[in-house]
Scaffold this motif. Structure first.
Motif, PDB file in Angstrom:
ATOM      1  N   ALA A   1       0.414  -1.447   0.132  1.00 45.36           N
ATOM      2  CA  ALA A   1      -0.222   0.020   0.015  1.00 45.36           C
ATOM      3  C   ALA A   1       0.847   1.407  -0.005  1.00 45.36           C
TER       4      ALA A   1
ATOM      5  N   ARG B   1       1.931   6.349  -7.185  1.00 46.75           N
ATOM      6  CA  ARG B   1       0.446   7.266  -6.894  1.00 46.75           C
ATOM      7  C   ARG B   1       1.858   9.571  -6.843  1.00 46.75           C
TER       8      ARG B   1
ATOM      9  N   GLN C   1     -13.348  -9.790  -1.165  1.00 45.60           N
ATOM     10  CA  GLN C   1     -14.084  -9.116  -2.308  1.00 45.60           C
ATOM     11  C   GLN C   1     -15.234 -10.355  -3.167  1.00 45.60           C
TER      12      GLN C   1
ATOM     13  N   ARG D   1      -3.551  -7.621   1.027  1.00 48.88           N
ATOM     14  CA  ARG D   1      -3.852  -7.355  -0.283  1.00 48.88           C
ATOM     15  C   ARG D   1      -4.692  -9.152  -0.261  1.00 48.88           C
TER      16      ARG D   1
ATOM     17  N   VAL E   1      -2.599  -0.571  -9.056  1.00 51.30           N
ATOM     18  CA  VAL E   1      -1.934  -2.136  -8.120  1.00 51.30           C
ATOM     19  C   VAL E   1      -0.363  -2.994  -8.340  1.00 51.30           C
TER      20      VAL E   1
ATOM     21  N   GLU F   1     -11.675  -1.844   2.689  1.00 54.28           N
ATOM     22  CA  GLU F   1     -12.059  -2.035   1.451  1.00 54.28           C
ATOM     23  C   GLU F   1     -12.799  -1.947   1.388  1.00 54.28           C
TER      24      GLU F   1
ATOM     25  N   ASP G   1      -7.028   5.932  -8.340  1.00 54.46           N
ATOM     26  CA  ASP G   1      -7.332   5.218  -6.676  1.00 54.46           C
ATOM     27  C   ASP G   1      -6.162   3.960  -6.751  1.00 54.46           C
ATOM     28  N   ASP G   2      -6.821   3.210  -7.272  1.00 57.01           N
ATOM     29  CA  ASP G   2      -6.312   1.716  -7.506  1.00 57.01           C
ATOM     30  C   ASP G   2      -5.446   1.140  -8.213  1.00 57.01           C
TER      31      ASP G   2
END
Length: 552
Positions: free
Chosen positions: A4, A11, A483, A476, A32, A116, A29-30
């Protein structure tokens, strides 16, 4: 540095490229970052440049180079290289990678948890055994998977209520009562009744609690056997599941829906939505409007509500309790329920894709000595949860059931899953944890401790960085398991990480042997890594409802 942290560094590098006028994109935003399979490609890799190429109007490799040129200046990043069609391979400085051990140890039980799924309220219904017999092996698979999923969803930040639904209306309880009455009278169980030693046991327990039952008129006898038999069977179901480490937040009664008028209210709600009609003396729900293969009756021509009406009321009850998403875990023989449930949701005015989720699981078989275990003297038809636990234990049972995807037909070999050898996955992972705990006890006996003077840069050995990389993946993996509703990902991750630890242990001496000289700082650094690994294995096993033993 955690994955992270690295994602945030990527970013920031993108933002810097934008500020420098090299790129004109919005940082996603995501982002990986993943561990590459080939370790020569660095510690982590990201495909973010390929995602940004089209909006940037540049080739993926050009975008990747612009990001890499700036990423290399981020704290903790040692090397950033463009590879293939536009991947960015990142090698961290040894100190930055080693800091992960401190992060894990400080976080303790909280490592792996995230936000998450924060803000989601999920109702998770599983097992839902009829209160007319013991929990059997098929229910047991759902107990292991459902409870593990509850833990994983919670770890990902969701608010989860686990729920068991008792079908305590309808003819099955009448047949059960008749079976108990026959057993109490010493008569054969009716042909459409329930068989197995447990019927006689429950009948005897009813007589002990109600010594006057056999003196009552026939109908009153049946009423007592029905009520008391249900109560005793429900208690046994709860006790069996508790023994297996499964305790529900809510034990829901179908009868309570009828008693509270919720079934009538559900029919009225569906009528208001314009999907109810009369035909052949019955009340129907026009589910074919929403993809069902045929319309479903809500009220029979006799005036008695159907199970389908109760299903509708139950869904609406869950939604009225504030759940955003209703997740049902059903057996393979319930595949036809998916269309019916989706129709209920749509008829009620909700979007099935948003508020409903149905997971269908395949059958599980048990074998021993090369032969399938099919019959149970106690249940009469199949192996029970209690018998399964007696055979393999809670840890081996839960882990073995949870390590496979729900949609995979499963045959468990009792001899294999109870072996205390490295080729038994649950033993392999638990043994790694016990080995880690033993190593720390030995360190204390020799006078070594982690201490506060930690030098993460000392963890530069190939096996140390491999292990650190594996530990960094845990959050992760937990998020993905939540998810995707796939708790088996946790088990497979644990086995991989245990392997990384065993390779580290075989290659990197943690404690000096005899008079062997060894730097105190290196011992301390490796003890930090040892404790970080132990924390991850304990947290991961906990998500599966499996213990992390300190000794084996």
């Amino acid at each position: 540095m955690t994955p992270a942290d690295l994602a945030e560094a990527v970013r920031h590098a993108i933002r810097t490229a934008v500020d420098d006028g090299v790129l004109a994109v919005d940082p996603p935003d995501d982002i990986v970052v993943e561990r590459p399979r080939d370790r020569t490609h660095g510690d982590y890799a990201t495909n973010v440049a390929m995602r940004l190429a089209k909006p940037a109007g540049r080739s993926p490799r050009e975008v990747a180079q612009a990001i890499a040129d700036r990423l290399v200046h981020e704290p903790g990043v040692g090397l950033a290289e463009v590879a293939g069609p536009g991947f960015i391979n990142v090698t961290l400085e040894s100190e930055a990678l080693g800091e992960l051990a401190r992060t894990i140890v400080v976080a303790g039980p909280g490592y792996g948890r995230s936000d998450e799924l924060a803000g989601q309220r999920i109702n998770l219904e599983f097992v839902s055994a009829n209160p007319t017999g013991p929990v059997h092996l098929g229910h047991t698979r759902w107990a292991a998977l459902g409870d593990s999923l509850r833990r994983v969803l919670t770890a990902a930040g969701a608010e989860v209520a686990s729920e068991h639904y008792f079908n305590d209306m309808g003819s099955q309880l009448d047949h059960f009562a008749a079976s108990l009455q026959a057993a109490a009278r010493g008569l054969p169980v009716p042909e459409d009744g329930y068989h197995g030693d447990y019927v006689a046991d429950v009948a005897k327990a009813v007589q002990q609690d109600r010594p006057d039952v056999m003196e009552l008129p026939d109908d009153d006898q049946l009423a007592v056997f029905k009520a008391e038999g249900y109560r005793l069977m429900a208690e046994q179901i709860k006790a069996s599941l508790h023994r297996f480490g499964v305790d529900f937040d809510v034990w829901f009664s179908e009868k309570s829906l009828h008693d509270a008028g919720e079934v009538d209210a559900a029919v009225a709600r569906l009528r208001e939505q314009g999907h109810v009609y009369y035909g052949d003396g019955a009340v129907w729900l026009r589910t074919t409007d929403f993809g069902d293969d045929k319309d479903r009756p809500l009220i029979r021509s006799t005036g008695v509500p159907t199970y389908f009406a109760a299903d509708a009321a139950y869904y609406l009850d869950k939604r009225a309790r504030g759940f955003d998403r209703c997740v049902y875990l059903l057996g393979a023989d319930h595949h036809g329920y998916i269309g019916r449930l989706r129709s209920i949701v749509a008829c009620a005015g909700d979007d099935p894709d948003e508020t409903l989720e149905v997971l269908i699981g395949q059958m599980v078989k048990l074998q021993q000595g090369g032969a399938e275990l099919r019959l149970s003297k106690r249940a009469g038809t199949m192996v029970t949860l209690d018998e399964f636990v007696d055979l393999v234990g809670v840890d081996a049972g839960r882990y073995s059931l949870a390590r496979w995807s729900a949609d995979t037909p499963l045959t468990l070999d009792v001899d294999e899953i109870t072996k205390r050898t490295a080729d038994n996955p649950v033993f392999y992972v638990q043994y790694a944890h016990a080995r880690l705990a033993s190593l720390q006890r030995n360190a204390a006996e020799l006078g070594f401790a982690r201490g506060e003077d930690y030098h993460p840069s000392l963890l530069g050995h190939e096996r140390e960085t491999e292990l650190l990389g594996a530990l960094g993946e845990f959050p992760r993996v937990v998020a993905a398991a939540a998810q995707l509703r796939e708790p088996h990902r946790i088990a497979r991750y644990l086995e991989s990480s245990a392997g990384a630890y065993h390779r580290f242990y075989d290659s990197c001496r943690v404690l000096p042997r005899g008079d062997e000289p060894m730097a105190v700082e290196l011992v301390a650094a490796r003890l930090w890594l040892v404790e970080a690994t132990r924390v991850v294995l304990e947290n991961g096993l906990g998500l599966l409802g499996v213990t992390a033993p300190d000794r084996m």
